[in-house]
Motif scaffolding. Structure first.
Motif, PDB file in Angstrom:
ATOM      1  N   ARG A 156       0.743  -1.158   0.043  1.00  0.00           N
ATOM      2  CA  ARG A 156      -0.059  -0.005  -0.176  1.00  0.00           C
ATOM      3  C   ARG A 156       0.754   1.373  -0.096  1.00  0.00           C
ATOM      4  O   ARG A 156       0.667   2.022  -0.718  1.00  0.00           O
ATOM      5  CB  ARG A 156      -0.989   0.046   1.282  1.00  0.00           C
ATOM      6  N   LEU A 157       2.101   1.367   0.820  1.00  0.00           N
ATOM      7  CA  LEU A 157       2.809   2.484   0.741  1.00  0.00           C
ATOM      8  C   LEU A 157       3.349   2.646  -0.690  1.00  0.00           C
ATOM      9  O   LEU A 157       3.605   3.954  -0.979  1.00  0.00           O
ATOM     10  CB  LEU A 157       3.990   2.103   1.975  1.00  0.00           C
ATOM     11  N   LEU A 158       4.134   1.501  -1.228  1.00  0.00           N
ATOM     12  CA  LEU A 158       4.627   1.863  -2.420  1.00  0.00           C
ATOM     13  C   LEU A 158       3.711   2.213  -3.519  1.00  0.00           C
ATOM     14  O   LEU A 158       3.862   2.999  -4.418  1.00  0.00           O
ATOM     15  CB  LEU A 158       5.426   0.536  -2.917  1.00  0.00           C
ATOM     16  N   SER A 159       2.451   1.655  -3.377  1.00  0.00           N
ATOM     17  CA  SER A 159       1.437   1.785  -4.339  1.00  0.00           C
ATOM     18  C   SER A 159       0.955   3.591  -4.106  1.00  0.00           C
ATOM     19  O   SER A 159       0.957   4.321  -4.976  1.00  0.00           O
ATOM     20  CB  SER A 159       0.134   1.240  -4.453  1.00  0.00           C
ATOM     21  N   LEU A 160       0.884   3.928  -3.064  1.00  0.00           N
ATOM     22  CA  LEU A 160       0.448   5.311  -2.731  1.00  0.00           C
ATOM     23  C   LEU A 160       1.608   6.111  -3.321  1.00  0.00           C
ATOM     24  O   LEU A 160       1.286   7.177  -3.961  1.00  0.00           O
ATOM     25  CB  LEU A 160       0.187   5.698  -1.348  1.00  0.00           C
ATOM     26  N   LEU A 161       2.783   5.904  -3.005  1.00  0.00           N
ATOM     27  CA  LEU A 161       3.974   6.989  -3.466  1.00  0.00           C
ATOM     28  C   LEU A 161       4.315   6.842  -5.075  1.00  0.00           C
ATOM     29  O   LEU A 161       4.451   7.881  -5.512  1.00  0.00           O
ATOM     30  CB  LEU A 161       5.255   6.335  -2.785  1.00  0.00           C
ATOM     31  N   CYS A 170      -2.678   2.706 -13.455  1.00  0.00           N
ATOM     32  CA  CYS A 170      -3.370   1.704 -13.818  1.00  0.00           C
ATOM     33  C   CYS A 170      -2.940   0.382 -12.758  1.00  0.00           C
ATOM     34  O   CYS A 170      -1.785   0.369 -12.533  1.00  0.00           O
ATOM     35  CB  CYS A 170      -3.666   1.295 -15.346  1.00  0.00           C
ATOM     36  N   VAL A 171      -3.978  -0.564 -12.783  1.00  0.00           N
ATOM     37  CA  VAL A 171      -3.390  -1.765 -12.070  1.00  0.00           C
ATOM     38  C   VAL A 171      -2.217  -2.617 -12.532  1.00  0.00           C
ATOM     39  O   VAL A 171      -1.235  -2.807 -11.771  1.00  0.00           O
ATOM     40  CB  VAL A 171      -4.733  -2.781 -11.848  1.00  0.00           C
ATOM     41  N   LEU A 199      -9.004   7.670  -5.385  1.00  0.00           N
ATOM     42  CA  LEU A 199     -10.070   7.699  -6.049  1.00  0.00           C
ATOM     43  C   LEU A 199      -9.819   7.080  -7.439  1.00  0.00           C
ATOM     44  O   LEU A 199      -8.589   7.083  -7.994  1.00  0.00           O
ATOM     45  CB  LEU A 199     -10.396   9.218  -6.557  1.00  0.00           C
ATOM     46  N   ASP A 200     -10.893   6.132  -7.862  1.00  0.00           N
ATOM     47  CA  ASP A 200     -10.621   5.391  -9.332  1.00  0.00           C
ATOM     48  C   ASP A 200     -11.597   6.170 -10.292  1.00  0.00           C
ATOM     49  O   ASP A 200     -12.569   6.656 -10.276  1.00  0.00           O
ATOM     50  CB  ASP A 200     -10.921   4.025  -8.966  1.00  0.00           C
ATOM     51  N   ARG A 201     -11.227   5.775 -11.523  1.00  0.00           N
ATOM     52  CA  ARG A 201     -12.116   6.100 -12.703  1.00  0.00           C
ATOM     53  C   ARG A 201     -11.959   4.767 -13.707  1.00  0.00           C
ATOM     54  O   ARG A 201     -11.000   4.306 -13.790  1.00  0.00           O
ATOM     55  CB  ARG A 201     -11.592   7.231 -13.345  1.00  0.00           C
ATOM     56  N   ARG A 202     -13.047   4.525 -14.309  1.00  0.00           N
ATOM     57  CA  ARG A 202     -12.973   3.329 -15.085  1.00  0.00           C
ATOM     58  C   ARG A 202     -13.246   3.898 -16.755  1.00  0.00           C
ATOM     59  O   ARG A 202     -13.575   5.009 -16.835  1.00  0.00           O
ATOM     60  CB  ARG A 202     -14.288   2.584 -14.945  1.00  0.00           C
ATOM     61  N   GLN A 203     -12.191   3.362 -17.580  1.00  0.00           N
ATOM     62  CA  GLN A 203     -12.011   3.680 -18.956  1.00  0.00           C
ATOM     63  C   GLN A 203     -12.097   2.526 -19.627  1.00  0.00           C
ATOM     64  O   GLN A 203     -11.274   1.642 -19.821  1.00  0.00           O
ATOM     65  CB  GLN A 203     -10.798   4.295 -19.216  1.00  0.00           C
ATOM     66  N   GLY A 204     -13.492   2.398 -20.089  1.00  0.00           N
ATOM     67  CA  GLY A 204     -13.706   0.981 -20.929  1.00  0.00           C
ATOM     68  C   GLY A 204     -13.869  -0.067 -19.766  1.00  0.00           C
ATOM     69  O   GLY A 204     -14.529  -0.255 -18.650  1.00  0.00           O
ATOM     70  N   HIS A 205     -13.088  -1.271 -20.121  1.00  0.00           N
ATOM     71  CA  HIS A 205     -12.885  -2.108 -18.971  1.00  0.00           C
ATOM     72  C   HIS A 205     -11.684  -2.099 -18.018  1.00  0.00           C
ATOM     73  O   HIS A 205     -11.563  -2.854 -17.091  1.00  0.00           O
ATOM     74  CB  HIS A 205     -12.703  -3.637 -19.851  1.00  0.00           C
ATOM     75  N   PHE A 208      -8.298   3.168 -13.462  1.00  0.00           N
ATOM     76  CA  PHE A 208      -7.048   4.074 -13.193  1.00  0.00           C
ATOM     77  C   PHE A 208      -7.391   4.597 -11.725  1.00  0.00           C
ATOM     78  O   PHE A 208      -8.372   4.975 -11.350  1.00  0.00           O
ATOM     79  CB  PHE A 208      -6.762   5.371 -14.108  1.00  0.00           C
ATOM     80  N   TYR A 209      -6.153   4.678 -10.887  1.00  0.00           N
ATOM     81  CA  TYR A 209      -6.120   5.230  -9.548  1.00  0.00           C
ATOM     82  C   TYR A 209      -5.465   6.498  -9.556  1.00  0.00           C
ATOM     83  O   TYR A 209      -4.195   6.501 -10.223  1.00  0.00           O
ATOM     84  CB  TYR A 209      -5.675   4.261  -8.549  1.00  0.00           C
TER      85      TYR A 209
END
Length: 263
Positions: A156-161, A170-171, A199-205, A208-209
């Motif tokens: 979680r820390l590395l993802s946030l950074l 994107c995932v 916060l996430d948003r969907r683009q098609g399938h 993105f965060y």
């Protein structure tokens, strides 16, 4: 109810973003307007950014300051130097404030509009706190303990950074950077979103965060300070991310992502 006017030259990006954000933060306390000294129409990327952050863009149109007539405003807030020079002596205004944010329309950064949302959101949170002592936001109640627990896990820390540094990821980009499977990445992202850090948003399938634009300033600053003082944390993840072929982006590249059970 106090009236707030956001002014920019074209009334196409920054002032529109500020209008949408303040309505979301404290629409029950402020009557919000925006206008331009030389309006040129709302940039479609502005509307995409506002909607992408989950805010209402309905009714946002570019208009001239002259169309407002002699209406009184308690606050006139300019968002660029040119507008401030032209509107610094607004008739019948209470307080005139100058905020100068870079124009996302002229930036080569593909995440410029998202970053502008974040930066203006941070400033508006402080504005509302100072002027009303209240912020109407779904994440204002995020307890410090929850925030620090979120940082206590390495993934979680590395993802946030990484997201803070890149603006939006994107995932599958996080999978590549951290060398972890999709279910684990998605599970942690889901938790961060649930707590109001992302916060996430969907683009098609594809999903993105980004860092939530209304995240408390001190929390956002802690992420920035961690990036500044611990560059080694992201050294290898950044190398892997930069070497990734066909990286997804807001322009439409895609990656394979399976839905994750958030329960």
């Amino acid at each position: 109810m106090k009236k707030v006017l956001f002014v920019c030259t074209a009334n196409s990006a920054r002032s529109q973003i500020a209008e949408a954000l303040l309505r979301h933060l404290a629409g029950d306390q402020f009557e919000v307007f925006s206008a331009g000294t030389a309006p040129s129409g709302v940039d479609p990327r502005t509307l995409d950014a506002i909607k992408g952050f989950g805010l209402n863009a309905e009714g946002l149109v570019s208009k001239s300051v002259e169309s407002l007539g002699e209406r009184h405003f308690d606050y006139v807030i300019s968002l660029c130097d040119k507008a401030h020079q032209e509107c610094r002596h607004w008739p019948s205004s209470g307080v005139v404030i100058a905020w100068d944010f870079p124009d996302p329309k002229t930036s080569p950064d593909p995440n410029a509009f998202a970053r502008t949302m974040q930066e203006i959101g941070e400033r508006l949170r402080l504005f509302v706190l100072v002027n009303s002592k209240k912020v109407d936001s779904e994440i204002t109640a995020l307890p410090p303990l929850t925030f620090f627990k979120s940082l206590a896990d390495e993934t979680r820390l590395l993802s946030l950074l990484l997201i803070e540094q890149e603006g939006e990821l994107c995932v599958c980009e996080l999978m590549e950077a951290l060398e972890l499977p999709q279910p684990k990445i998605s599970r942690h992202l889901s938790q961060l979103r649930k707590h109001g850090l992302l916060l996430d948003r969907r683009q098609g399938h594809w999903v993105f965060y980004r860092i939530h634009p209304l995240l408390s300033d001190w929390m956002r600053n802690m992420l920035k300070e961690t990036l500044k003082h611990s560059p080694d944390l992201l050294e290898q993840p950044r190398v892997r991310l930069n070497e990734m072929n066909s990286r997804p982006s807001a322009e439409g590249n895609i990656c394979d992502e399976e839905p994750v059970n958030e329960h």
